[in-house]
Design an enzyme around this catalytic site. Structure first.
Site, mmCIF file in Angstrom:
data_model
loop_
_atom_site.group_PDB
_atom_site.id
_atom_site.type_symbol
_atom_site.label_atom_id
_atom_site.label_comp_id
_atom_site.label_asym_id
_atom_site.label_seq_id
_atom_site.Cartn_x
_atom_site.Cartn_y
_atom_site.Cartn_z
ATOM 1 N N GLU A 237 83.643 -7.855 -22.954
ATOM 2 C CA GLU A 237 83.833 -8.836 -24.029
ATOM 3 C C GLU A 237 82.467 -9.359 -24.446
ATOM 4 O O GLU A 237 81.803 -10.060 -23.689
ATOM 5 C CB GLU A 237 84.724 -9.980 -23.545
ATOM 6 C CG GLU A 237 85.069 -10.984 -24.633
ATOM 7 C CD GLU A 237 85.937 -12.109 -24.105
ATOM 8 O OE1 GLU A 237 85.586 -13.285 -24.338
ATOM 9 O OE2 GLU A 237 86.964 -11.811 -23.441
ATOM 10 N N CYS A 271 82.262 -16.835 -28.820
ATOM 11 C CA CYS A 271 82.138 -15.516 -29.444
ATOM 12 C C CYS A 271 82.959 -15.369 -30.710
ATOM 13 O O CYS A 271 82.751 -14.426 -31.477
ATOM 14 C CB CYS A 271 82.519 -14.423 -28.442
ATOM 15 S SG CYS A 271 84.136 -14.629 -27.689
#
Length: 467
Positions: A237, A271
């Site tokens: 990720e 993010c």
């Protein structure tokens, strides 16, 4: 123990030393890996599902009694404001509940036989087994909830797990591992490691590790993947740029607080933070000005102050970087509507830029700071093309009252998830979550991670008593 063998944890807000923790050497790491490996190899010692359920239910109860303590720890070490850190803690508690319930869903299915002459007299079905030792390398921005996602998923799936927290935020992990121990997790099944980058690479690439869970920079994640032992699976990720498409019919009153929250939550250090907002030219300047007005009202400061809305950046060097990127954008023609300056060595003003050039860093890279860029467009197709032009593809959003426009935009945006009339940072812990292309590989979300941390085995019975 010398200072070189200690990890010093500082508050990102005032740089005060919070705690020192011992760093482990190669011999200690080897012992931890071997312990986890031997636990998995000895099937007679695997923890039965009902026992895992009981342990996790106890862990959740213990966490519920420590909400305030866990909140303050996360806010102090990570810099996320108190009220947002409390939300994170409550999410983490619910995450343990989700994982507990998902244990019953780790099941196989019957595979039909007798469909050809060669397959008669057979009964076949699959079962799901733990994949093996899981190595989890975590990030700073959700110091408790990410740890839950990277440890509880493995334990619930029946895997021994070794967790390496971010060096800036190890205290939430330390507290959580202690809770698991108190809840009854047997020795060796959840182990925390604090070590150098070199030893972290050794952990991730060790052939005894069956699954790597990595949250962090793409540069490191892709490097580690290239070094994995044959057969080791992974979930990576990384970052994103979180584009938003705003049509002229969007509900401005409803949309404004969502974009402001999505852009400046945790000082933009997420993010999927709102970063690039492409707005129809008829409303672009007004939306940008309204966002700037709202951003100016945000209280920036001490994350332990319950009134604080935006905290510090994780390191002072990040303040320098964000300041440099904003300066470059303004000097290249962006209109600075608010912010643009450091408040201190650790905090940066919430900043809104209007129409920065597409070749400056705030337009080309993940900012990971309290900066939102608003771009005016006349053609939605061109805006979508610009939104897709970066190599990062994670979550995106579209605001419109027109369902056909919404569906068309969802289809054309390159993202793993597209929010309609909501900000890009929306997430619940049971939904699939992850980046594609340069933004990562595989999907998170507690049920999805648990599934990835198991593997399928087919069992075929042959008997003349079967049709």
């Amino acid at each position: 123990m010398s200072d070189t063998n200690k990890l010093k944890v500082h508050s990102p807000y005032d740089q005060q030393l919070i705690k020192e923790l011992p760093m482990m050497d190669g011999a200690a790491l080897e012992k931890i890996i071997q312990t986890a490996y031997e636990l998995f190899q000895d099937q007679s010692g695997w923890i039965a599902p009902y026992k895992r359920i009981a342990i996790l239910e106890k862990a959740r109860q213990l966490m519920e009694g420590k909400v305030e303590e866990l909140t303050k720890t996360a806010a102090q070490e990570g810099g996320k404001p108190y009220k947002d850190s409390k939300v994170e803690v409550l999410r983490a508690i619910n995450g343990v509940k989700i994982a507990t319930e998902e244990i019953s869903q780790l099941r196989g299915e019957q595979v039909p036989m007798g469909l050809t002459a060669a397959s008669v007299n057979r009964l076949a079905f699959t079962i799901r087994e733990p994949i093996g030792v899981v190595a989890s390398i975590s990030a700073f921005n959700h110091p408790l909830n990410l740890i839950v996602h990277q440890t509880i998923t493995a334990f619930a799936a029946g895997c021994p797990v070794i967790i390496k927290p971010a060096s800036t935020t190890p205290l939430s992990c330390e507290a959580f591992v202690a809770i698991l121990k108190e809840a009854g997790v047997p020795d060796g099944w959840v182990q925390m490691v604090l070590c150098t980058n070199e030893l972290t690479e050794k952990l991730a690439t060790d052939k005894r590790v069956n699954f790597l869970s990595f949250i962090g920079s793409g540069k490191i994640g892709w490097y580690l993947k290239s070094k994995l032992a044959p057969g080791t699976r992974c979930a990576l990720e990384h970052g994103g740029a979180a584009p938003v498409i705003v049509e002229q019919d969007a509900d401005m009153e409803d949309m404004l607080p969502l974009l402001v929250k999505g852009g400046f939550y945790h000082a933009g250090q997420v993010c999927v933070s709102v970063q690039k907002v492409f707005v129809h030219e008829k409303i672009a300047k007004k939306l940008a000005q309204d966002m700037a007005t709202a951003a100016k009202k945000l209280k920036v400061g001490d994350p332990l102050d319950e009134a604080t809305e935006v905290g510090p950046l994780i390191r002072t060097g990040e303040v320098d970087r964000v300041e440099e990127w904003v300066k470059e954008a303004v000097e290249s023609g962006a209109e600075l509507l608010c912010g643009g300056k450091r408040i201190s060595d650790t905090c940066f003003e919430p900043t809104v830029l209007f129409n920065p050039p597409h070749d400056v860093r705030v337009s080309k890279e993940e900012i990971f700071g309290p900066v939102v860029c608003v771009y005016s467009y006349t053609n939605r197709e061109k805006a979508i093309k610009l939104a897709n032009s970066l190599e990062y593809h994670f979550q995106a959003a579209v605001f419109t009252r027109d369902i056909d426009l919404a569906l068309d935009t969802v289809q054309k945006l390159n993202a793993t998830a597209v929010m309609v009339n909501d900000h890009t940072a929306f997430r619940v812990d049971w939904m699939p979550f992850g980046g594609r292309d340069a933004s990562g590989e595989g999907l998170g979300g507690i049920p999805h991670s648990m599934h990835d941390m198991t593997r399928e085995k087919l069992m075929v019975f042959r008997s003349k008593m079967l049709p």
